[in-house]
Design a protein around this motif. Structure first.
Motif, PDB file in Angstrom:
ATOM      1  N   ILE A 117       0.835  -1.201   0.000  1.00 14.57           N
ATOM      2  CA  ILE A 117       0.000   0.000   0.000  1.00 14.57           C
ATOM      3  C   ILE A 117       0.872   1.254   0.000  1.00 14.57           C
ATOM      4  CG2 ILE A 117      -1.685   1.297   1.339  1.00 14.57           C
ATOM      5  CD1 ILE A 117      -2.677  -1.506   2.353  1.00 14.57           C
ATOM      6  N   PHE A 118       1.991   1.168   0.677  1.00 13.84           N
ATOM      7  CA  PHE A 118       2.923   2.301   0.705  1.00 13.84           C
ATOM      8  C   PHE A 118       3.300   2.696  -0.716  1.00 13.84           C
ATOM      9  CE2 PHE A 118       7.023   4.388   1.024  1.00 13.84           C
ATOM     10  CZ  PHE A 118       6.906   5.162   2.162  1.00 13.84           C
ATOM     11  N   PHE A 119       3.464   1.685  -1.560  1.00  8.44           N
ATOM     12  CA  PHE A 119       3.850   1.940  -2.946  1.00  8.44           C
ATOM     13  C   PHE A 119       2.639   1.868  -3.875  1.00  8.44           C
ATOM     14  CE2 PHE A 119       7.753   0.509  -0.891  1.00  8.44           C
ATOM     15  CZ  PHE A 119       8.608   1.537  -1.250  1.00  8.44           C
ATOM     16  N   SER A 120       1.506   2.328  -3.398  1.00 10.25           N
ATOM     17  CA  SER A 120       0.263   2.205  -4.177  1.00 10.25           C
ATOM     18  C   SER A 120       0.389   2.868  -5.542  1.00 10.25           C
ATOM     19  CB  SER A 120      -0.908   2.788  -3.404  1.00 10.25           C
ATOM     20  OG  SER A 120      -0.692   4.161  -3.167  1.00 10.25           O
ATOM     21  N   GLY A 121       1.296   3.826  -5.680  1.00  8.30           N
ATOM     22  CA  GLY A 121       1.486   4.467  -6.976  1.00  8.30           C
ATOM     23  C   GLY A 121       1.956   3.483  -8.038  1.00  8.30           C
TER      24      GLY A 121
ATOM     25  N   VAL B 273      -4.263  -0.095 -11.334  1.00  6.41           N
ATOM     26  CA  VAL B 273      -5.435   0.659 -10.895  1.00  6.41           C
ATOM     27  C   VAL B 273      -6.459  -0.252 -10.218  1.00  6.41           C
ATOM     28  CG1 VAL B 273      -7.356   2.112 -11.613  1.00  6.41           C
ATOM     29  CG2 VAL B 273      -5.141   2.316 -12.760  1.00  6.41           C
ATOM     30  N   GLY B 274      -6.923   0.151  -9.068  1.00  9.30           N
ATOM     31  CA  GLY B 274      -7.939  -0.621  -8.363  1.00  9.30           C
ATOM     32  C   GLY B 274      -7.347  -1.649  -7.428  1.00  9.30           C
ATOM     33  N   ARG B 275      -6.094  -1.981  -7.666  1.00  9.59           N
ATOM     34  CA  ARG B 275      -5.441  -3.007  -6.845  1.00  9.59           C
ATOM     35  C   ARG B 275      -5.244  -2.524  -5.417  1.00  9.59           C
ATOM     36  NH1 ARG B 275      -1.259  -6.569  -6.220  1.00  9.59           N
ATOM     37  NH2 ARG B 275      -2.118  -7.962  -4.659  1.00  9.59           N
ATOM     38  N   ALA B 276      -4.888  -1.272  -5.254  1.00 11.86           N
ATOM     39  CA  ALA B 276      -4.681  -0.729  -3.912  1.00 11.86           C
ATOM     40  C   ALA B 276      -5.938  -0.936  -3.069  1.00 11.86           C
ATOM     41  CB  ALA B 276      -4.322   0.750  -3.976  1.00 11.86           C
ATOM     42  N   ALA B 277      -7.077  -0.658  -3.660  1.00 14.14           N
ATOM     43  CA  ALA B 277      -8.342  -0.817  -2.940  1.00 14.14           C
ATOM     44  C   ALA B 277      -8.546  -2.273  -2.529  1.00 14.14           C
ATOM     45  CB  ALA B 277      -9.496  -0.347  -3.815  1.00 14.14           C
ATOM     46  N   ASP B 278      -8.207  -3.189  -3.427  1.00 13.41           N
ATOM     47  CA  ASP B 278      -8.359  -4.613  -3.123  1.00 13.41           C
ATOM     48  C   ASP B 278      -7.466  -5.024  -1.963  1.00 13.41           C
ATOM     49  OD1 ASP B 278     -10.129  -4.808  -5.158  1.00 13.41           O
ATOM     50  OD2 ASP B 278      -8.772  -5.826  -6.560  1.00 13.41           O
ATOM     51  N   VAL B 279      -6.214  -4.615  -2.040  1.00 14.25           N
ATOM     52  CA  VAL B 279      -5.274  -4.983  -0.980  1.00 14.25           C
ATOM     53  C   VAL B 279      -5.754  -4.429   0.358  1.00 14.25           C
ATOM     54  CG1 VAL B 279      -2.913  -4.710  -0.121  1.00 14.25           C
ATOM     55  CG2 VAL B 279      -3.314  -5.125  -2.560  1.00 14.25           C
ATOM     56  N   VAL B 280      -6.179  -3.174   0.348  1.00  8.63           N
ATOM     57  CA  VAL B 280      -6.654  -2.547   1.583  1.00  8.63           C
ATOM     58  C   VAL B 280      -7.880  -3.274   2.122  1.00  8.63           C
ATOM     59  CG1 VAL B 280      -7.755  -0.485   2.505  1.00  8.63           C
ATOM     60  CG2 VAL B 280      -5.719  -0.275   1.089  1.00  8.63           C
ATOM     61  N   ASP B 281      -8.799  -3.615   1.234  1.00  5.60           N
ATOM     62  CA  ASP B 281     -10.008  -4.300   1.697  1.00  5.60           C
ATOM     63  C   ASP B 281      -9.682  -5.669   2.266  1.00  5.60           C
ATOM     64  OD1 ASP B 281     -11.453  -2.121   0.966  1.00  5.60           O
ATOM     65  OD2 ASP B 281     -12.143  -2.947  -0.930  1.00  5.60           O
ATOM     66  N   GLY B 282      -8.792  -6.382   1.602  1.00  4.27           N
ATOM     67  CA  GLY B 282      -8.389  -7.686   2.110  1.00  4.27           C
ATOM     68  C   GLY B 282      -7.727  -7.563   3.460  1.00  4.27           C
ATOM     69  N   TYR B 283      -6.948  -6.513   3.612  1.00  2.00           N
ATOM     70  CA  TYR B 283      -6.235  -6.270   4.861  1.00  2.00           C
ATOM     71  C   TYR B 283      -7.222  -6.052   6.003  1.00  2.00           C
ATOM     72  CZ  TYR B 283      -2.454  -4.432   7.795  1.00  2.00           C
ATOM     73  OH  TYR B 283      -1.527  -4.244   8.783  1.00  2.00           O
TER      74      TYR B 283
ATOM     75  N   ASP C 148      -6.663   6.787  -7.131  1.00  2.00           N
ATOM     76  CA  ASP C 148      -7.149   5.993  -8.258  1.00  2.00           C
ATOM     77  C   ASP C 148      -7.978   6.858  -9.199  1.00  2.00           C
ATOM     78  OD1 ASP C 148      -5.988   3.678  -7.649  1.00  2.00           O
ATOM     79  OD2 ASP C 148      -7.791   2.568  -7.124  1.00  2.00           O
ATOM     80  N   GLY C 149      -8.832   7.683  -8.609  1.00  2.00           N
ATOM     81  CA  GLY C 149      -9.777   8.455  -9.408  1.00  2.00           C
ATOM     82  C   GLY C 149      -9.136   9.621 -10.139  1.00  2.00           C
ATOM     83  N   GLU C 150      -8.020  10.076  -9.634  1.00  2.00           N
ATOM     84  CA  GLU C 150      -7.401  11.282 -10.208  1.00  2.00           C
ATOM     85  C   GLU C 150      -5.907  11.051 -10.363  1.00  2.00           C
ATOM     86  OE1 GLU C 150      -6.898  15.941  -8.783  1.00  2.00           O
ATOM     87  OE2 GLU C 150      -7.019  14.310  -7.380  1.00  2.00           O
TER      88      GLU C 150
END
Lengths: 187, 187
Positions: free
Chosen positions: B101-105, B109-119, B171-173
């Motif tokens: 998540i630290f390297f979410s950049g 796209v959208g993967r950061a949200a998945d990882v966070v939700d799983g976490y 993600d959105g911007e």
DNA sequence: ACCGGCATGTAACGGGTTACATGATTTT
DNA sequence: AAAATCATGTAACCCGTTACATGCCGGT
């Protein structure tokens, strides 16, 4: 995460020497969540260089080894992306302090209190340090990890203070664990 | 804490087989703070037996290996106490999820949200499990660790929910990280 | 029919930690 | 005067993870 990926991560945000990579990991918001010693970083950077994922320039130093500044390459960036696509392993926490406190019945009298106090103190320091970080211009992921870290450290410090009495009680009253019955004989 | 000490700790509270030691560690309040696989437990138990710190009885099973119930000895208890007198090492946390998540950049796209939700989901499960533990008659140390664990898991779940928006925004911007200047040209 | 729980054990493998080697400069 | 910072690197060591071997029983 193996140390190679840790290095790629740090280098993805700018060039650095092995020494600086360690410092950046320790001092940033990721500080409590990753760890790497020189004994793993230097060999990792050599492997990374052999794979063409990083390049470096050497700068002579006076009285110490030449400084090597590493830079990530395009193929290194791709390798890093691939590493980030794998499913993250579950968090692993090792807490010897909590293990010891769990068995506080076996600790010498007063020791439980010491361990608990040291534990809280350690997290108070980490909390202070984390609060003083400058996040100006930091990307979203960095802010997110920083915020989660802060919450965890605050929770630990508060929880320890809130529950300290559980252990103090045991020290003061070792003979009658709980309840009023059982062994409540006339002196 | 090495696995030998983990085993002594579990056995200090009652006899158990290697299999049961693993289960008790995983299911108790210490679950997130220690870990041991069979590959370390069984050899550790043999070493402990050779040192005379545990004894055991074998019980024949049908279709599976004989069950060995281990009991801690008095010298085992002393060894355990000695282990608890050493200064606890600093907590070590490994979080691949937070690293990613630290390297979410760098994430798709959208993967950061998945990882966070799983976490968050993983910690919600741990939280549920921890809440359902029965602490009736448990000693102070056990209660203390349970309480601290609960606080940590609650803090993580809450912090993730509170800060999710940081990643969603990115993600959105994706084109304009921050501020209004820079590349704000007329199309 | 297949998966998870029960039950122990061994061997190879992998990878991080620790200790050592070297040494000037700055801070306490 | 002592300790920490800067700076890299090697080698041995420890120890935990993973994979394999074996096999019945109960639940889905």
């Amino acid at each position: 995460m193996d140390v190679k990926t840790l290095c790629l991560g740090v280098l993805s945000r700018g060039e650095a020497s092995g020494y600086e990579i360690k410092k950046q990991l320790e001092e940033g918001p990721l500080g409590q969540f990753c760890r790497a010693g020189f004994g793993s970083i230097y060999p990792a950077l050599n492997v990374l260089g052999a794979k063409g994922w990083v390049t470096w320039s050497e700068f002579p130093q006076n009285g110490r080894p030449d400084k090597k500044i590493y830079r990530i390459t395009e193929s290194g960036r791709q390798a890093f992306r691939r590493a980030l696509r794998r499913k993250p392993a579950a968090d692993r926490v090792h807490s010897e302090a909590l293990f010891m406190i769990f068995f506080s019945g076996y600790l010498d009298v007063g020791r439980a209190a010491d361990v608990v106090d040291g534990y809280a103190e350690a997290y108070r320091r980490i909390l202070d340090h984390t609060r003083q970080m400058d996040l100006a211009g930091a990307p979203a992921g960095c802010r997110f990890v920083h915020a989660v870290g802060l919450s965890i450290y605050e929770a630990i410090v508060a929880a320890v203070e809130r529950n300290r009495h559980l252990l103090a009680a045991e020290d003061g009253e070792p003979a009658m664990p709980r309840g009023k019955g059982k062994s409540g004989a006339v002196s």
